[in-house]
Scaffold this active site. Structure first.
Site, PDB file in Angstrom:
ATOM      1  N   ALA A   1       0.817  -1.215   0.000  1.00 46.01           N
ATOM      2  CA  ALA A   1       0.000   0.000   0.000  1.00 46.01           C
ATOM      3  C   ALA A   1       0.853   1.269   0.000  1.00 46.01           C
ATOM      4  O   ALA A   1       0.323   2.369  -0.119  1.00 46.01           O
ATOM      5  CB  ALA A   1      -0.936   0.009   1.210  1.00 46.01           C
ATOM      6  N   CYS A   2       2.155   1.127   0.123  1.00 50.90           N
ATOM      7  CA  CYS A   2       3.076   2.266   0.227  1.00 50.90           C
ATOM      8  C   CYS A   2       3.775   2.505  -1.105  1.00 50.90           C
ATOM      9  O   CYS A   2       4.442   1.618  -1.639  1.00 50.90           O
ATOM     10  CB  CYS A   2       4.106   1.985   1.321  1.00 50.90           C
ATOM     11  N   GLY A   3       3.647   3.722  -1.640  1.00 55.97           N
ATOM     12  CA  GLY A   3       4.281   4.062  -2.905  1.00 55.97           C
ATOM     13  C   GLY A   3       5.796   3.942  -2.863  1.00 55.97           C
ATOM     14  O   GLY A   3       6.414   3.466  -3.814  1.00 55.97           O
TER      15      GLY A   3
END
Length: 144
Positions: A14-16
């Site tokens: 979920a983390c870019g």
């Protein structure tokens, strides 16, 4: 191709920044061992080792912009490193990411291009981050 046992990323899909780091690893022709640390958190000894090997203070390995940080008042200076580690293990979302481990070292890859310092293979072509920032040119060389 380098095998997954040679490179490990502690990843949050979920983390870019984590996604960009994983993509940079793969752009070097490496398929890493991907540990989704929110599902499979590191053990206490693994977390301590990651922090030490990355040459960080415990507080530098904590995410500050998540609810448990505020709820537990982790900005207080009287928490010991052992207490902070315990909070990180109890609430893995507090673990900053992504940590990457290779034979060349361990890094908290923030920004994502910090991983380039420890990859055993060169980039194989151009790479642009999700936000459009070019990091690697068409010759596999770092931009900037």
């Amino acid at each position: 191709m380098t095998t997954s046992s040679d490179v490990t990323i502690y990843h949050n899909p979920a983390c870019g920044t984590s996604r960009n780091t994983l993509a940079l690893i793969r752009n070097a022709g490496i398929e890493p061992n991907v540990v989704e640390y929110l599902i499979t958190p590191p053990t206490r000894s693994e977390l301590i080792q990651l922090i030490q090997d990355a040459n960080l203070m415990v507080r530098a390995a904590i995410r500050k912009n998540v609810d448990p940080y505020r709820d537990l008042e982790l900005d207080r200076e009287d928490w010991t490193d052992e207490q902070l580690i315990s909070f990180m293990l109890e609430h893995p979302i507090l673990i900053n990411r992504p940590f990457v481990v290779t034979a060349l070292g361990t890094r908290l890859s923030r920004p994502s291009e910090a991983v380039l310092d420890i990859l055993p293979l060169a980039q194989q072509g151009a790479f642009t981050k999700e936000d459009g920032e070019q990091v690697i040119d068409e010759n596999g060389k770092r931009v900037n």
